[in-house]
Design an enzyme around this catalytic site. Sequence first.
Site, PDB file in Angstrom:
ATOM      1  N   ASP A 169     -10.376   3.326   6.962  1.00  0.00           N
ATOM      2  CA  ASP A 169     -10.041   3.442   5.545  1.00  0.00           C
ATOM      3  C   ASP A 169     -10.890   4.602   5.034  1.00  0.00           C
ATOM      4  O   ASP A 169     -12.113   4.485   4.918  1.00  0.00           O
ATOM      5  CB  ASP A 169     -10.402   2.132   4.822  1.00  0.00           C
ATOM      6  CG  ASP A 169     -10.120   2.211   3.324  1.00  0.00           C
ATOM      7  OD1 ASP A 169     -10.018   3.338   2.797  1.00  0.00           O
ATOM      8  OD2 ASP A 169     -10.028   1.148   2.689  1.00  0.00           O
ATOM      9  N   VAL A 170     -10.238   5.720   4.756  1.00  0.00           N
ATOM     10  CA  VAL A 170     -11.014   6.932   4.462  1.00  0.00           C
ATOM     11  C   VAL A 170     -11.688   6.903   3.088  1.00  0.00           C
ATOM     12  O   VAL A 170     -12.455   7.803   2.753  1.00  0.00           O
ATOM     13  CB  VAL A 170     -10.176   8.233   4.627  1.00  0.00           C
ATOM     14  CG1 VAL A 170      -9.930   8.519   6.089  1.00  0.00           C
ATOM     15  CG2 VAL A 170      -8.872   8.171   3.854  1.00  0.00           C
ATOM     16  N   ASN A 204      -5.238  14.280   4.032  1.00  0.00           N
ATOM     17  CA  ASN A 204      -3.853  14.037   3.619  1.00  0.00           C
ATOM     18  C   ASN A 204      -3.637  12.653   3.011  1.00  0.00           C
ATOM     19  O   ASN A 204      -2.703  12.465   2.234  1.00  0.00           O
ATOM     20  CB  ASN A 204      -2.945  14.227   4.838  1.00  0.00           C
ATOM     21  CG  ASN A 204      -1.559  13.650   4.626  1.00  0.00           C
ATOM     22  OD1 ASN A 204      -0.707  14.277   3.991  1.00  0.00           O
ATOM     23  ND2 ASN A 204      -1.317  12.427   5.114  1.00  0.00           N
ATOM     24  N   TYR A 238      -3.419   9.915 -10.601  1.00  0.00           N
ATOM     25  CA  TYR A 238      -3.040  10.764  -9.455  1.00  0.00           C
ATOM     26  C   TYR A 238      -3.256  12.246  -9.770  1.00  0.00           C
ATOM     27  O   TYR A 238      -3.820  12.995  -8.961  1.00  0.00           O
ATOM     28  CB  TYR A 238      -1.577  10.472  -9.135  1.00  0.00           C
ATOM     29  CG  TYR A 238      -1.004  11.182  -7.938  1.00  0.00           C
ATOM     30  CD1 TYR A 238      -1.298  10.760  -6.653  1.00  0.00           C
ATOM     31  CD2 TYR A 238      -0.121  12.254  -8.102  1.00  0.00           C
ATOM     32  CE1 TYR A 238      -0.743  11.399  -5.541  1.00  0.00           C
ATOM     33  CE2 TYR A 238       0.448  12.891  -7.011  1.00  0.00           C
ATOM     34  CZ  TYR A 238       0.141  12.459  -5.728  1.00  0.00           C
ATOM     35  OH  TYR A 238       0.692  13.083  -4.651  1.00  0.00           O
ATOM     36  N   LYS A 241      -5.747  14.760  -7.847  1.00  0.00           N
ATOM     37  CA  LYS A 241      -5.240  15.957  -7.163  1.00  0.00           C
ATOM     38  C   LYS A 241      -5.826  17.234  -7.761  1.00  0.00           C
ATOM     39  O   LYS A 241      -6.048  18.216  -7.046  1.00  0.00           O
ATOM     40  CB  LYS A 241      -3.711  15.974  -7.206  1.00  0.00           C
ATOM     41  CG  LYS A 241      -3.055  14.842  -6.403  1.00  0.00           C
ATOM     42  CD  LYS A 241      -3.458  14.850  -4.953  1.00  0.00           C
ATOM     43  CE  LYS A 241      -2.598  13.946  -4.082  1.00  0.00           C
ATOM     44  NZ  LYS A 241      -3.075  13.896  -2.683  1.00  0.00           N
ATOM     45  N   ILE A 290       8.636  16.057  -1.971  1.00  0.00           N
ATOM     46  CA  ILE A 290       8.924  16.082  -0.537  1.00  0.00           C
ATOM     47  C   ILE A 290       9.593  14.768  -0.152  1.00  0.00           C
ATOM     48  O   ILE A 290       9.219  13.697  -0.651  1.00  0.00           O
ATOM     49  CB  ILE A 290       7.607  16.260   0.278  1.00  0.00           C
ATOM     50  CG1 ILE A 290       6.797  17.476  -0.223  1.00  0.00           C
ATOM     51  CG2 ILE A 290       7.912  16.382   1.773  1.00  0.00           C
ATOM     52  CD1 ILE A 290       7.470  18.833  -0.133  1.00  0.00           C
TER      53      ILE A 290
HETATM   54  P1  NAD Z   1       3.002   8.416   2.490  1.00  0.00           P
HETATM   55  O1  NAD Z   1       2.780   7.268   1.581  1.00  0.00           O
HETATM   56  O2  NAD Z   1       4.186   8.415   3.381  1.00  0.00           O
HETATM   57  O3  NAD Z   1       1.707   8.678   3.381  1.00  0.00           O
HETATM   58  C1  NAD Z   1       0.412   8.487   2.907  1.00  0.00           C
HETATM   59  C2  NAD Z   1      -0.441   8.130   4.099  1.00  0.00           C
HETATM   60  O4  NAD Z   1      -1.787   7.867   3.671  1.00  0.00           O
HETATM   61  C3  NAD Z   1       0.060   6.877   4.793  1.00  0.00           C
HETATM   62  O5  NAD Z   1       0.053   7.081   6.182  1.00  0.00           O
HETATM   63  C4  NAD Z   1      -0.981   5.835   4.400  1.00  0.00           C
HETATM   64  O6  NAD Z   1      -1.124   4.811   5.341  1.00  0.00           O
HETATM   65  C5  NAD Z   1      -2.227   6.688   4.329  1.00  0.00           C
HETATM   66  N1  NAD Z   1      -3.310   6.047   3.597  1.00  0.00           N
HETATM   67  C6  NAD Z   1      -3.246   5.466   2.379  1.00  0.00           C
HETATM   68  N2  NAD Z   1      -4.447   4.960   2.054  1.00  0.00           N
HETATM   69  C7  NAD Z   1      -5.288   5.228   3.088  1.00  0.00           C
HETATM   70  C8  NAD Z   1      -6.657   4.964   3.348  1.00  0.00           C
HETATM   71  N3  NAD Z   1      -7.412   4.325   2.454  1.00  0.00           N
HETATM   72  N4  NAD Z   1      -7.196   5.372   4.525  1.00  0.00           N
HETATM   73  C9  NAD Z   1      -6.430   6.019   5.444  1.00  0.00           C
HETATM   74  N5  NAD Z   1      -5.122   6.311   5.235  1.00  0.00           N
HETATM   75  C10 NAD Z   1      -4.559   5.913   4.083  1.00  0.00           C
HETATM   76  O7  NAD Z   1       3.012   9.692   1.562  1.00  0.00           O
HETATM   77  P2  NAD Z   1       3.323  11.233   1.841  1.00  0.00           P
HETATM   78  O8  NAD Z   1       4.401  11.603   0.928  1.00  0.00           O
HETATM   79  O9  NAD Z   1       3.429  11.532   3.275  1.00  0.00           O
HETATM   80  O10 NAD Z   1       1.980  11.867   1.226  1.00  0.00           O
HETATM   81  C11 NAD Z   1       0.983  12.507   1.994  1.00  0.00           C
HETATM   82  C12 NAD Z   1       0.095  13.302   1.040  1.00  0.00           C
HETATM   83  O11 NAD Z   1       0.871  14.276   0.364  1.00  0.00           O
HETATM   84  C13 NAD Z   1      -0.544  12.444  -0.040  1.00  0.00           C
HETATM   85  O12 NAD Z   1      -1.868  12.893  -0.286  1.00  0.00           O
HETATM   86  C14 NAD Z   1       0.336  12.717  -1.237  1.00  0.00           C
HETATM   87  O13 NAD Z   1      -0.345  12.503  -2.439  1.00  0.00           O
HETATM   88  C15 NAD Z   1       0.677  14.159  -1.028  1.00  0.00           C
HETATM   89  N6  NAD Z   1       1.894  14.595  -1.737  1.00  0.00           N
HETATM   90  C16 NAD Z   1       3.102  14.039  -1.453  1.00  0.00           C
HETATM   91  C17 NAD Z   1       4.224  14.487  -2.158  1.00  0.00           C
HETATM   92  C18 NAD Z   1       5.612  13.949  -1.906  1.00  0.00           C
HETATM   93  O14 NAD Z   1       6.535  14.318  -2.617  1.00  0.00           O
HETATM   94  N7  NAD Z   1       5.817  13.089  -0.914  1.00  0.00           N
HETATM   95  C19 NAD Z   1       4.081  15.459  -3.136  1.00  0.00           C
HETATM   96  C20 NAD Z   1       2.841  15.998  -3.386  1.00  0.00           C
HETATM   97  C21 NAD Z   1       1.734  15.557  -2.678  1.00  0.00           C
END
Ligand code: NAD
Length: 249
Positions: free
Chosen positions: A65-66, A92, A157, A161, A190
């Site tokens: 858990d990061v 990430n 959020y 960010k 995304i």
């Molecule tokens: P997602 O929810 O599919 O993936 C997030 C990942 O973070 C998951 O694998 C989850 O298990 C992991 N995670 C959550 N809490 C954690 C913890 N405490 N310790 C370790 N791992 C943990 O989301 P995503 O869309 O793949 O997002 C990835 C990154 O990109 C995130 O930081 C998100 O904020 C950012 N982002 C996503 C979008 C989008 O449109 N999907 C847009 C902008 C930014």
Amino acid sequence: MAHDGTPRVAIVTGSSRGIGRAIALELAHRGSRVVINYRAGKDAAEAVRREIELSGGEALVVRADVSVEADVRTMMEKTIEQFSRLDILVNNAGVLQDNFVSFMSEEQWDLVLDVNLKSAFFCTKHASKQMAKQRWGRIINISSDAGLMGDMLRTNYSAAKAGLIGLTKSTARELAARGITANAIAPGYIETDMTSEWADQKRKQMLERIPMQRLGSPQEVARAAAYLASEQASYVTGQVLSVDGGLHM
Ligand code: NAD
């Protein structure tokens, strides 16, 4: 490949799915050994490891858990134990807890700040010590256009960010002399689990705001991350690269 001919080693937090998974696969495809980090999705993380190994790469799965410093420290130790180096860190992991600011609970605020921002501080703190010893490192923080523009229901959020961008720039200034770069990527919308729950109406409204009129793919973010992690980006630090079809400009 490092200067001594050994493969680079990368940690990608939250890489069992979504954008993190795509970054892990892309870095492995380009020759890095990759640490797949997960908090709860063990089976999904193992599937990413198998996918990398099937295509001839090397990967290690580490639960952490990061947002907990002890977990991050252990993840770094396991990485060094297994691969004897650490070159690339991709912060990430992220979560959403959307709510109107007037109704947002302290728990919703804290969870989002802890997972999206404090985690990056912990990982940077511990990874940078090893990178400084090696006199080479790449830190890539996955921020968001929300950190640049704000977003409805996302004060927590967007603050996290935006905070990541400040963290990125200070890290870049502090560590430049050690051969370490730090950059942020700001994805727009995304196609992942985070956005798949959108109702058709919301999807339509979002598409109208994006000049390219489509969502991005995790692979498109991954290719930007791979560039920032590469030798090609040797003179790029402290920057925020939006990968968003023109949403923010
Ligand atoms: P997602 O929810 O599919 O993936 C997030 C990942 O973070 C998951 O694998 C989850 O298990 C992991 N995670 C959550 N809490 C954690 C913890 N405490 N310790 C370790 N791992 C943990 O989301 P995503 O869309 O793949 O997002 C990835 C990154 O990109 C995130 O930081 C998100 O904020 C950012 N982002 C996503 C979008 C989008 O449109 N999907 C847009 C902008 C930014």
